[in-house]
Design a protein around this motif. Structure first.
Motif, mmCIF file in Angstrom:
data_model
loop_
_atom_site.group_PDB
_atom_site.id
_atom_site.type_symbol
_atom_site.label_atom_id
_atom_site.label_comp_id
_atom_site.label_asym_id
_atom_site.label_seq_id
_atom_site.Cartn_x
_atom_site.Cartn_y
_atom_site.Cartn_z
ATOM 1 N N PRO A 214 -8.981 -63.439 -19.199
ATOM 2 C CA PRO A 214 -8.794 -62.611 -18.002
ATOM 3 C C PRO A 214 -7.554 -61.726 -18.155
ATOM 4 N N ILE B 233 -16.065 -57.174 -17.636
ATOM 5 C CA ILE B 233 -14.833 -56.369 -17.579
ATOM 6 C C ILE B 233 -14.313 -56.332 -16.148
ATOM 7 N N HIS B 234 -15.234 -56.219 -15.191
ATOM 8 C CA HIS B 234 -14.846 -56.210 -13.770
ATOM 9 C C HIS B 234 -14.290 -57.575 -13.351
ATOM 10 N N GLU C 154 -11.102 -58.676 -14.965
ATOM 11 C CA GLU C 154 -10.061 -57.634 -14.949
ATOM 12 C C GLU C 154 -9.640 -57.284 -16.360
ATOM 13 N N ALA C 155 -10.637 -57.086 -17.203
ATOM 14 C CA ALA C 155 -10.346 -56.695 -18.582
ATOM 15 C C ALA C 155 -10.286 -55.176 -18.667
ATOM 16 N N ARG D 97 -0.352 -66.540 -16.079
ATOM 17 C CA ARG D 97 -0.792 -65.358 -15.325
ATOM 18 C C ARG D 97 -0.037 -65.219 -14.008
ATOM 19 N N HIS E 284 -3.465 -63.139 -8.924
ATOM 20 C CA HIS E 284 -4.898 -63.053 -8.569
ATOM 21 C C HIS E 284 -5.779 -63.494 -9.735
ATOM 22 N N LEU E 285 -5.203 -63.617 -10.941
ATOM 23 C CA LEU E 285 -5.967 -64.106 -12.104
ATOM 24 C C LEU E 285 -5.591 -65.548 -12.432
ATOM 25 N N HIS F 16 -4.690 -52.242 -5.209
ATOM 26 C CA HIS F 16 -4.644 -52.889 -6.516
ATOM 27 C C HIS F 16 -5.366 -52.040 -7.572
ATOM 28 N N ARG G 185 -4.044 -50.406 -11.022
ATOM 29 C CA ARG G 185 -4.672 -50.651 -12.325
ATOM 30 C C ARG G 185 -5.040 -49.330 -13.005
ATOM 31 N N PHE H 41 -14.357 -50.950 -10.162
ATOM 32 C CA PHE H 41 -13.900 -51.637 -8.949
ATOM 33 C C PHE H 41 -15.005 -52.534 -8.410
ATOM 34 N N GLY I 99 -11.225 -52.907 -15.512
ATOM 35 C CA GLY I 99 -11.727 -53.762 -14.442
ATOM 36 C C GLY I 99 -10.678 -53.979 -13.363
ATOM 37 N N SER I 100 -11.135 -54.122 -12.135
ATOM 38 C CA SER I 100 -10.231 -54.471 -11.034
ATOM 39 C C SER I 100 -10.950 -55.483 -10.157
ATOM 40 N N TYR I 101 -10.291 -56.578 -9.829
ATOM 41 C CA TYR I 101 -10.943 -57.657 -9.080
ATOM 42 C C TYR I 101 -9.901 -58.349 -8.224
ATOM 43 N N GLY I 102 -10.015 -58.164 -6.909
ATOM 44 C CA GLY I 102 -9.094 -58.842 -6.000
ATOM 45 C C GLY I 102 -7.772 -58.113 -5.867
#
Lengths: 328, 328
Positions: free
Chosen positions: A238, A262-263, A266-267, B87, B94-95, B144, B148, B245, B271-274
């Motif tokens: 991650p 990737i999403h 968060e890569a 992390r 968040h990761l 966020h 990113r 996203f 990637g973006s998550y959270g």
């Protein structure tokens, strides 16, 4: 002067041509060494989107000023950038809007003489041989990719492909303090480069036998194999980065699930293409510092007449670097 | 206390449950407002990889301390991170390796009372309504993603999808000085949000009529449409960034040519998550500053009994936000 001209795919001929006429700001150079890149072999075989025929190939160049047979060596940045567009001004001269690349859009180092911008001449440290200095361009591309991938000390890097570029990437990352593994499906390639791996504390792993690390912070592909993308993305931790250093051959398609990874993780998938003069200056320093280790990557010194003979093996990705050092 | 429990996909029931027992470091909260996310609707319809049944959903929460009916409001960060893994320590809480998300792994805001970590309570500026403060989480995710993507002043941003998240992304990027376009295949959606677009100087464009900008420095998808990936990658300028996203729905495959564009143009797929607590604090400031513009995004205030009725339209992505403000 002697040149090797590519008239169309698979049609090379040695031709005598008049001296190039330097444009304003350019100087006439005598090429001392020009290494053959796999891209040269691809261009010979099938052309390239950036290639204009007829063309004298060669973009991995070490030269000196014409008429100065004992003077300073220079590695030559093959980019010809405007210096004024927004990309040039933001430090991304390799993405210049009106880029013309030596050996692609204008004639390169597969000829005795070369005209190049004074600004593109990067002085070679005195202890460095011209053959190694010719590798400043490919090593500069590796340095550029490590910068794009933000590889830092302590991070786990996995490089796919143990050819010259894969080994350059792995070695330079190791110098930055990364923990580096290099994977290749060909055991012979990994065995051949064992000394270099030991020198830089690189762990070899065979793609097929399950010895690849389960997880990596950064992955870089120095192979056009489509498998290296799918396999590498799945091994990313991650927050990890995958650097797309090589384009992918063939016409495979990649499933949404792979992209969605990737999403969710968060890569990042980060393209890298070419290098800047700054990257090449860094490369010259690395080549100087690790000259004895990197010398291993020069397989043979050849003459201009030998180029056509070696291109098929370069295309196949067999062996390491052939460097032209004789133009007579 | 009253709760709405999801026992399995499409099986919701209002249930009376005992008060939650806070773990050490946690406090008991009275939920004042909880907005419904499209992900809640997806979880209701089909489950989710991070969801454990039975579950009280809801992760867009504004609450106050239980037994303090006139006290401070808090937006609640839904992450439950260990705070000690690599992390967490690197600012990527968040990761977190052992992340448990409120409303996914533990019970959330579709219930009258909630236990949450004291550290997750983010004070709401006094002028802000609880309904708007409940949007700090989705707006935090947008903030966020902009971080990113490194969106900066003067850059051209193209957002796909003119739902709540697309409008949050576009508005916040405009506040940063980006030149923002927002695209949607549904003209009605773009027309409905015209006032917000004007307020933030956002250019609307209909996906189908050729009015999309030819080139963008940054593209972000606030839609799961597979087309938005292919179309957006092709519009990226050299050196551009595509922020993933939203995950992509369906099982399309993406051709090597599309991926190779990332290599040749030195683009990035990010990637973006959270979001983190810091992102949510930024979001609270934006909500306070632009409260009157963002109020438009609250379509209706509803009771816990109304949730099941509105979920189908949330799933369809129709309309803007429904916020639970009554639990009786």
């Amino acid at each position: 002067m002697n040149t090797l001209v590519l008239r169309k795919p698979r049609c090379l001929s040695i031709e005598s041509r008049p001296e190039p006429q330097p444009f304003p700001g350019e100087v006439l150079l005598t090429v001392v060494a020009c290494a053959i890149c796999r891209t040269d072999a691809v261009m010979w075989w099938q052309g390239h989107r950036d290639l204009v025929f007829p063309r004298v190939l060669g973009h991995e160049i070490c030269a000196r000023r014409h008429g100065d047979p004992v003077g300073q060596y220079y590695a030559v940045w093959p980019g010809n950038a405007c210096g004024t567009c927004s990309r040039c001004r933001s430090g991304n001269e390799h993405l210049c809007q009106s880029m013309r690349i030596t050996g692609f859009h204008r004639d390169g180092g597969f000829g005795e003489l070369l005209s190049a911008s004074e600004k593109n001449l990067l002085p070679v440290p005195s202890a460095l041989s011209p053959e190694l200095a010719a590798l400043a361009e490919p090593l500069g591309c590796a340095v550029h990719a490590l910068g794009r991938s933000r590889v830092s000390a302590g991070e786990r890097l996995l490089v796919y492909g143990a050819g010259t570029l894969g080994l350059f990437l792995a070695s330079s990352a190791s110098v930055r303090g990364a923990k580096v593994s290099i994977a290749d499906p060909d055991p012979e390639k990994l065995i051949k480069s064992r000394d270099l791996q030991r020198c830089f504390n690189i762990s070899p792993c065979f793609t097929s036998d399950g010895s690849l690390p389960q997880e990596a912070d950064v992955v870089i592909n120095a192979t056009s194999s489509p498998d290296a993308l799918a396999d590498g993305l799945e091994r990313l931790a991650p927050g990890g980065r995958y650097c797309l250093f090589s384009g992918l051959r063939g016409h495979d398609a990649y499933p949404a699930e792979l992209i969605n990874g990737i999403h969710y993780r968060e890569a990042e998938l980060i393209g890298s293409y070419g290098c800047t003069r700054h990257d090449m200056r860094q490369a010259l320093l690395l080549l100087e510092q690790y000259a004895s280790a990197f010398s291993f990557l020069i397989k043979q010194r050849i003459g201009l007449h030998d180029v056509e003979r070696v291109l098929p093996s370069v295309l196949e990705g067999k062996g390491f670097k052939s460097v032209i050092t004789s133009y007579s």
